[in-house]
Write a protein that holds these residues in place. Structure first.
Motif, mmCIF file in Angstrom:
data_model
loop_
_atom_site.group_PDB
_atom_site.id
_atom_site.type_symbol
_atom_site.label_atom_id
_atom_site.label_comp_id
_atom_site.label_asym_id
_atom_site.label_seq_id
_atom_site.Cartn_x
_atom_site.Cartn_y
_atom_site.Cartn_z
ATOM 1 N N MET A 132 38.988 45.452 37.530
ATOM 2 C CA MET A 132 39.186 44.370 38.483
ATOM 3 C C MET A 132 39.731 43.170 37.701
ATOM 4 O O MET A 132 38.984 42.543 36.943
ATOM 5 N N SER A 139 40.389 40.056 38.211
ATOM 6 C CA SER A 139 39.739 38.755 38.311
ATOM 7 C C SER A 139 38.426 38.704 37.531
ATOM 8 O O SER A 139 37.959 37.625 37.157
ATOM 9 N N ARG A 140 37.841 39.856 37.250
ATOM 10 C CA ARG A 140 36.584 39.901 36.511
ATOM 11 C C ARG A 140 36.761 40.438 35.091
ATOM 12 O O ARG A 140 36.029 40.063 34.176
ATOM 13 N N ASP A 141 37.741 41.323 34.896
ATOM 14 C CA ASP A 141 37.911 41.985 33.602
ATOM 15 C C ASP A 141 39.057 41.414 32.778
ATOM 16 O O ASP A 141 39.248 41.823 31.629
ATOM 17 N N ARG A 168 35.943 33.356 35.770
ATOM 18 C CA ARG A 168 35.807 34.804 35.938
ATOM 19 C C ARG A 168 34.961 35.090 37.171
ATOM 20 O O ARG A 168 33.869 34.533 37.317
ATOM 21 N N LYS A 169 35.438 35.942 38.075
ATOM 22 C CA LYS A 169 34.668 36.292 39.263
ATOM 23 C C LYS A 169 35.256 37.535 39.910
ATOM 24 O O LYS A 169 36.384 37.918 39.631
ATOM 25 N N SER A 170 34.491 38.161 40.783
ATOM 26 C CA SER A 170 34.963 39.346 41.489
ATOM 27 C C SER A 170 36.018 38.970 42.512
ATOM 28 O O SER A 170 35.997 37.877 43.079
ATOM 29 N N GLY A 171 36.949 39.895 42.755
ATOM 30 C CA GLY A 171 37.991 39.690 43.750
ATOM 31 C C GLY A 171 38.259 40.978 44.510
ATOM 32 O O GLY A 171 37.593 41.999 44.313
ATOM 33 N N SER A 172 39.277 40.951 45.351
ATOM 34 C CA SER A 172 39.571 42.105 46.205
ATOM 35 C C SER A 172 40.492 43.117 45.532
ATOM 36 O O SER A 172 40.621 44.247 45.999
ATOM 37 N N THR A 174 41.925 45.644 42.586
ATOM 38 C CA THR A 174 41.669 46.456 41.404
ATOM 39 C C THR A 174 42.996 47.006 40.900
ATOM 40 O O THR A 174 44.012 46.988 41.606
ATOM 41 N N ASP A 206 30.240 34.843 34.729
ATOM 42 C CA ASP A 206 30.733 35.439 35.960
ATOM 43 C C ASP A 206 30.323 34.534 37.115
ATOM 44 O O ASP A 206 29.132 34.369 37.406
ATOM 45 N N THR A 212 30.924 34.938 40.289
ATOM 46 C CA THR A 212 30.797 35.613 41.576
ATOM 47 C C THR A 212 29.524 35.134 42.283
ATOM 48 O O THR A 212 28.430 35.188 41.716
#
Length: 501
Positions: free
Chosen positions: A84, A86-88, A100-104, A106, A483, A485
């Motif tokens: 992902m 936005s996170r990696d 850094r955060k989760s997103g939609s 991959t 993170d 998120t």
């Protein structure tokens, strides 16, 4: 199935995807490839760009998955990494490191050579497809060139031992890439040359391959898998390396491709210049990461990066019996990672039309070209939106001076606002990801009131000091690992981590 023979010219991504789409509809699908295709993931002469990073966008992943079920699982099993971004990935924009955060979104990270190897494995599972390697296509067979019923009827080629031969074909697919001679062969047979749209923004990029250090020896700050350093948005007053788009791009086998590119700047061609330039990239983590790795290749430079669209859809009549896919019809600035996905989408369109229609007549090819045009217009508009900004760009699509000035003034501020708003507005983040992945056109995005509302609301909150997720972490430091998120603003961000502190 039941149609006779289809011949695909070229065994790269575009050709292999199209062969896969044709396999359900023809008794024989013959792929003619100049190179000897390696059994493993190896570079070959016909794909010099394989030495640079390649992104397979989500729309391309889905298209290839429809053509070759199980492709993505096979790519991951072969070493590709589902991440992902936005996170990696650590992304450094104009203001510093983004949070850094989760997103939609991959993405499967791998080298181009691994993608092609997995595609070849999938093709070899289909008995109707025959790969003929080490052959050189020398011309087309046709009848009635330029007339309403004019048709391409076959292909001429030369075998590895120099013998000339030909194949009769019910359908010929040109997947020979930017250097395809098909337009010249059609002209010699009586067809008019298709009009061309071109724009060359003088993009040059340079890459080198590295082995990562063993996991136990990697710096503690390496939470990220991918580093992206965006260019600064002003010219002059800084080292030219600050205007590079720089990628530390992870691939299979605990390796990375270190790539730097620019619009209109001469790029390093040798090892010493490459290493010095990497150290001058404005985020110091970039050069440090390269120095922590072991180089395994020389420096690879590419300058053939202009956008070029051969408008076969404007020919009246177009040749019956011929389809062009990939760079043969529309080549993009490789910076935008649109080529493989656009080619796979064209292959999918061709397969869908063969499902719908039994007769390969003039109406079939006109309809295919109309659908393909609609598909290609999505990435083309994205490429133009950025490359038309530069005064030194050349080609038929050079924008008027007033529009270049307007784009130079507003494109970056709008892009920055979208990035910032995406941190706190899921709709904005998802809508922008859809455009990046070619699932939505830029025109659709521009006409989306909810998208602009989200940006306006974020800018208002920013002005009032009510935004939640921090940004602009100091690019002179390592990317922050926190993170964000689900972050609500309860925890304080250290002022020393922010630019200007």
């Amino acid at each position: 199935m039941g149609r006779g023979t289809a011949v695909v010219l070229g065994g790269s991504v575009a050709g292999l995807c199209t062969a896969g789409a044709l396999a359900r509809h023809f008794e024989n699908v013959i792929v003619l490839e100049r190179d000897r295709l390696p059994p493993d993931a190896e570079h070959r002469r016909g794909v010099p760009q394989s030495k640079h990073p390649h992104f397979l966008l989500n729309s391309g992943r889905r298209a290839i998955g429809e053509i070759f079920p199980g492709f993505e699982d096979a790519l991951i099993a072969a070493g590709g990494m589902l991440l992902m971004p936005s996170r990696d990935a650590a992304y450094c924009d104009q203001n510093g490191w983004a949070p850094r955060k989760s997103g939609s979104m991959t993405m499967v990270y791998s080298s181009r050579v691994l993608i092609e190897r997995v595609l070849r494995d999938k093709v070899r599972e289909l008995p109707v497809i025959e790969l003929r390697e080490g052959v050189t296509v020398t011309g087309l067979r046709s009848a009635g060139g330029g007339a309403a019923g004019g048709r391409v009827t076959g292909v001429e080629y030369r075998t590895a031992d120099g013998a000339g031969t030909d194949i009769a074909a019910d359908l010929v697919v040109d997947a020979l890439g930017r250097g395809s001679s098909v337009v010249d062969w059609l002209g010699a047979a009586g067809w008019a040359a298709p009009p061309e749209k071109t724009l060359d923004a003088k993009v040059t990029y340079t890459s080198r391959w590295y082995d990562l250090p063993p996991v136990a020896e990697r710096p503690a700050s390496w939470w990220w898998k991918h580093l992206v350093i965006a260019p600064v948005q002003d010219r002059g007053g800084h080292p030219e390396e600050h205007e590079f788009l720089s990628n530390f791009f992870p691939i299979e086998g605990d390796r990375a491709i270190v790539c730097m590119g620019s619009w209109g700047i001469a790029m390093p061609r040798d090892v010493d210049a490459f290493e010095a330039a990497a150290d001058r990239v404005r985020a110091t983590s970039f050069g440090a990461a390269a120095r922590a790795c072991t180089p395994t290749s020389p420096v690879h430079l590419t300058r053939a990066t202009g956008n070029k669209w051969r408008r076969f859809d404007l020919l009246d009549p177009p040749p019956i019996g011929l389809v062009c896919v990939g760079d043969s019809i529309c080549a993009f600035n490789p910076f935008y990672a649109q080529g493989m996905s656009s080619a796979a989408r064209s292959a999918l369109i061709l397969g869908a039309m063969l499902d719908e229609r039994d007769v390969l007549d003039l109406a079939f090819f006109r309809e295919f070209l109309a659908r393909q045009k609609k598909s290609l217009a999505v990435p083309w508009m994205l490429a133009m939106a950025r490359d038309q900004e530069y005064d030194f760009a050349t080609g038929t699509e050079v924008a008027p001076r007033w529009r270049r000035r307007l784009a130079a003034r507003f494109s970056w501020p709008v892009f920055n606002a979208v990035n910032a708003a995406s941190r706190e507005d899921a709709y904005v983040e998802q809508a922008f990801a859809q455009v990046f992945n070619l699932d939505k056109s830029l025109r659709q995005l521009i006409a989306d009131p909810r998208f602009w509302y989200g940006i306006a609301r974020y800018k208002l909150r920013q002005r009032l000091g009510r935004t939640v997720v921090p940004g602009g972490f100091d690019h002179r430091r390592d990317p922050p690992a926190t993170d964000y998120t689900g972050y609500t603003g309860a925890a304080k961000t250290a002022a020393s981590d922010l630019i200007g502190a």
